[in-house]
Write an enzyme that holds these catalytic residues in place. Sequence first.
Site, PDB file in Angstrom:
ATOM      1  N   GLU A   1      45.362  70.588  16.248  1.00 47.63           N
ATOM      2  CA  GLU A   1      44.828  69.686  15.102  1.00 47.63           C
ATOM      3  C   GLU A   1      43.427  69.472  15.358  1.00 47.63           C
ATOM      4  O   GLU A   1      43.041  69.567  16.450  1.00 47.63           O
ATOM      5  CB  GLU A   1      45.848  68.441  14.841  1.00 47.63           C
ATOM      6  CG  GLU A   1      47.162  68.887  14.291  1.00 47.63           C
ATOM      7  CD  GLU A   1      47.855  67.652  13.734  1.00 47.63           C
ATOM      8  OE1 GLU A   1      47.962  66.825  14.437  1.00 47.63           O
ATOM      9  OE2 GLU A   1      48.688  68.085  12.715  1.00 47.63           O
TER      10      GLU A   1
ATOM     11  N   CYS B   1      51.618  59.751  22.220  1.00 46.06           N
ATOM     12  CA  CYS B   1      52.295  60.882  22.536  1.00 46.06           C
ATOM     13  C   CYS B   1      51.517  61.085  23.906  1.00 46.06           C
ATOM     14  O   CYS B   1      51.910  61.726  24.814  1.00 46.06           O
ATOM     15  CB  CYS B   1      52.055  61.818  21.655  1.00 46.06           C
ATOM     16  SG  CYS B   1      50.606  62.090  21.058  1.00 46.06           S
TER      17      CYS B   1
ATOM     18  N   ASN C   1      54.242  56.496  14.947  1.00 48.86           N
ATOM     19  CA  ASN C   1      53.462  55.817  15.652  1.00 48.86           C
ATOM     20  C   ASN C   1      51.918  55.665  15.196  1.00 48.86           C
ATOM     21  O   ASN C   1      51.370  54.678  15.430  1.00 48.86           O
ATOM     22  CB  ASN C   1      53.318  56.376  17.131  1.00 48.86           C
ATOM     23  CG  ASN C   1      52.779  57.569  17.188  1.00 48.86           C
ATOM     24  OD1 ASN C   1      53.058  58.487  16.331  1.00 48.86           O
ATOM     25  ND2 ASN C   1      52.252  57.982  18.281  1.00 48.86           N
TER      26      ASN C   1
ATOM     27  N   GLU D   1      53.280  69.071  17.325  1.00 47.92           N
ATOM     28  CA  GLU D   1      52.593  68.054  17.938  1.00 47.92           C
ATOM     29  C   GLU D   1      53.634  67.209  18.459  1.00 47.92           C
ATOM     30  O   GLU D   1      54.297  66.441  17.832  1.00 47.92           O
ATOM     31  CB  GLU D   1      51.592  67.197  17.035  1.00 47.92           C
ATOM     32  CG  GLU D   1      50.362  68.007  16.599  1.00 47.92           C
ATOM     33  CD  GLU D   1      49.511  68.469  17.676  1.00 47.92           C
ATOM     34  OE1 GLU D   1      49.523  67.952  18.697  1.00 47.92           O
ATOM     35  OE2 GLU D   1      48.629  69.324  17.410  1.00 47.92           O
TER      36      GLU D   1
HETATM   37  P1  NDP Z   1      61.167  62.148  15.929  1.00 47.81           P
HETATM   38  O1  NDP Z   1      61.156  63.701  16.539  1.00 47.81           O
HETATM   39  O2  NDP Z   1      62.224  61.425  16.054  1.00 47.81           O
HETATM   40  O3  NDP Z   1      60.555  62.307  14.184  1.00 47.81           O
HETATM   41  C1  NDP Z   1      59.572  63.107  13.725  1.00 47.81           C
HETATM   42  C2  NDP Z   1      59.763  63.079  12.082  1.00 47.81           C
HETATM   43  O4  NDP Z   1      60.649  64.379  11.999  1.00 47.81           O
HETATM   44  C3  NDP Z   1      60.333  62.002  11.490  1.00 47.81           C
HETATM   45  O5  NDP Z   1      59.842  62.084  10.529  1.00 47.81           O
HETATM   46  C4  NDP Z   1      61.732  62.354  11.393  1.00 47.81           C
HETATM   47  O6  NDP Z   1      62.465  61.825  10.398  1.00 47.81           O
HETATM   48  C5  NDP Z   1      61.791  63.855  11.360  1.00 47.81           C
HETATM   49  N1  NDP Z   1      62.887  64.803  11.635  1.00 47.81           N
HETATM   50  C6  NDP Z   1      63.914  64.338  12.725  1.00 47.81           C
HETATM   51  N2  NDP Z   1      64.831  65.339  12.903  1.00 47.81           N
HETATM   52  C7  NDP Z   1      64.344  66.415  11.908  1.00 47.81           C
HETATM   53  C8  NDP Z   1      64.821  67.352  11.702  1.00 47.81           C
HETATM   54  N3  NDP Z   1      65.958  67.919  11.918  1.00 47.81           N
HETATM   55  N4  NDP Z   1      64.248  68.402  10.713  1.00 47.81           N
HETATM   56  C9  NDP Z   1      63.183  67.831  10.102  1.00 47.81           C
HETATM   57  N5  NDP Z   1      62.755  66.524  10.144  1.00 47.81           N
HETATM   58  C10 NDP Z   1      63.104  65.692  11.156  1.00 47.81           C
HETATM   59  O7  NDP Z   1      59.759  61.442  16.354  1.00 47.81           O
HETATM   60  P2  NDP Z   1      59.345  59.806  16.391  1.00 47.81           P
HETATM   61  O8  NDP Z   1      59.106  59.605  14.883  1.00 47.81           O
HETATM   62  O9  NDP Z   1      60.312  59.005  17.130  1.00 47.81           O
HETATM   63  O10 NDP Z   1      58.137  59.966  16.905  1.00 47.81           O
HETATM   64  C11 NDP Z   1      57.777  59.783  18.550  1.00 47.81           C
HETATM   65  C12 NDP Z   1      57.700  61.070  19.197  1.00 47.81           C
HETATM   66  O11 NDP Z   1      56.596  61.822  18.258  1.00 47.81           O
HETATM   67  C13 NDP Z   1      57.424  61.284  20.559  1.00 47.81           C
HETATM   68  O12 NDP Z   1      57.986  62.152  20.941  1.00 47.81           O
HETATM   69  C14 NDP Z   1      55.734  61.468  20.589  1.00 47.81           C
HETATM   70  O13 NDP Z   1      55.187  61.880  21.804  1.00 47.81           O
HETATM   71  C15 NDP Z   1      55.622  62.236  19.438  1.00 47.81           C
HETATM   72  N6  NDP Z   1      54.240  62.300  18.771  1.00 47.81           N
HETATM   73  C16 NDP Z   1      53.428  63.442  19.060  1.00 47.81           C
HETATM   74  C17 NDP Z   1      52.306  63.348  18.885  1.00 47.81           C
HETATM   75  C18 NDP Z   1      51.392  64.647  18.896  1.00 47.81           C
HETATM   76  O14 NDP Z   1      50.451  64.767  18.453  1.00 47.81           O
HETATM   77  N7  NDP Z   1      51.590  65.573  20.097  1.00 47.81           N
HETATM   78  C19 NDP Z   1      51.747  62.349  18.319  1.00 47.81           C
HETATM   79  C20 NDP Z   1      52.514  61.110  18.059  1.00 47.81           C
HETATM   80  C21 NDP Z   1      54.046  61.150  18.631  1.00 47.81           C
HETATM   81  P3  NDP Z   1      62.860  60.153  10.386  1.00 47.81           P
HETATM   82  O15 NDP Z   1      62.366  59.693  11.889  1.00 47.81           O
HETATM   83  O16 NDP Z   1      62.186  59.306   9.177  1.00 47.81           O
HETATM   84  O17 NDP Z   1      64.322  60.364  10.685  1.00 47.81           O
END
Ligand code: NDP
Length: 487
Positions: A461, A283, A152, A249
């Site tokens: 962060e 988020c 995002n 996060e």
């Molecule tokens: P995901 O959890 O699907 O993915 C986050 C990252 O983790 C991606 O790069 C993904 O790879 C990677 N990933 C997925 N599974 C694994 C694993 N088993 N081991 C290591 N890496 C892995 O989140 P989204 O990208 O869909 O983002 C949305 C989510 O992020 C929402 O829940 C949102 O709330 C949260 N978020 C939190 C923030 C915060 O600061 N608290 C800020 C922004 C978002 P890939 O996607 O390439 O498969």
Amino acid sequence: MPNPPDQLLWIDNTAVDSHRQQRFETRNPATGALLARVAEADAGDVDAAVRSARAAQVDWAARSGVERGRILAAAAAAVRAHRDELARLECLDGGKPIAETPEADVDSAADCLEYFAGQAASLQGEYQTVDGGFFYTRPEPLGVCGGIGAWNYPLQIAAWKTAPALAAGNAMVFKPAELTPLSALRFAEILAEAGLPPGLFNVVQGAAETGQALTRHADIDKISLTGEVGTGKAVMRDAADTLKAVTMELGGKSPLIVFDDASLDDAVSGALLGNFYTQGEICTNGTRVYVHEAVIDDFIERVVARTRQLRIGDPADPDTDIGALISPAHRDHVLDFIHRGEAQGARRLIGGEAVTVEGCPDGAFVSPAVFRVDDDDCVIAREEIFGPVMTILPFRDETEVIRRANDTPYGLAGGVFTTDLQRAHRVAAAVKAGVIWINHYNLTPIEMPFGGMRQSGIGRENSRHALEHYSQLKSVFVATTGVDAPY
Ligand code: NDP
């Protein structure tokens, strides 16, 4: 149309192909157009990135904080110099309105680099005399950090993890989300142009398996993840084998509480910002809007009227308020929530439909939705949707609304709108969340710690506290007397 050039990995300040030369595609979610084929990193590529980072980190850590800060300051200036280009890239790759990305994405990244440029020289230890001598502490870097980003805010996330890591003397190997791989690569080139030595910021592209290779790598000292709660749990499990430090996060379902004495115009503005900015893909969004029953009808009328004015359109159009969701699959996921919510009694007041935008026939657009919900257990009032879906729930008194606000496994953020000073601070203290806004929503200045409580996160962060998560203390005892051994 000619094929766009392939995008590679970034290791040692050089664009390199992956060992297997495999590719995945990244597309513009507003048009479906192919933006690039991207090299996919496997465990071997991750290992090459880690070795480069490990070699570079030793010299980097030996430099003074002032020197590291000087390079980060140059990087901040370079990011600002490329503001338009980076803003366009975030718009194309992420479907975000171009009206948002210069400030929310690029300036945010530059601010972060600038802030930690200043903080790099501020890392200091302590000194104390004790029996037999004195001790001092040395803040030392962790070594090689792995960053894993969500889709995002790709550039912002890369900067929020990398700037404090580098300021504290670490190297970073970063994996952007597979859906938004482009800005991290451009960021890497810009950092190199600004004078960041090779190996200190490496980019490995790919999906979950690439992230897993980072998390499981024995020579990575820390993982900082931005992603869903479920991903956070999986990453922590994988990190446990090598006892890596983690910053998490994660997601949220944050409460935004509007009392009957609030400025309703401000509260409505806060609710719109906290639900529809970036199509709701934020988020911290205040997706559970609790409104006092005395003003709920007025509030709803104003929210609906202002939601009706939002312009859904091509993200590249500067007049667009609501761009495309990240993918058709995510659009279907959001619509599925809406349908399930309605089946459980949520009353749709406006929006919540798939929309076709002229010039973007394949785009994943959903009109901003407002629901009135009378049952806190309704799925759209409980689960993170990560789309433009606001739920409005009535409440009667402060004790009740705090109990309901805290009735969630999450604890990322929250907001309160009231003109009662004492109540504002009481509620801010009582809501279990890492960030609370009083009479505003979703502002994240770099100076303010950011992160979640409960299942929304671990660590912080931004702010100088981020440095604590990228450094470790060594205590050095110095004897000022002889050794008085009993044997
Ligand atoms: P995901 O959890 O699907 O993915 C986050 C990252 O983790 C991606 O790069 C993904 O790879 C990677 N990933 C997925 N599974 C694994 C694993 N088993 N081991 C290591 N890496 C892995 O989140 P989204 O990208 O869909 O983002 C949305 C989510 O992020 C929402 O829940 C949102 O709330 C949260 N978020 C939190 C923030 C915060 O600061 N608290 C800020 C922004 C978002 P890939 O996607 O390439 O498969």
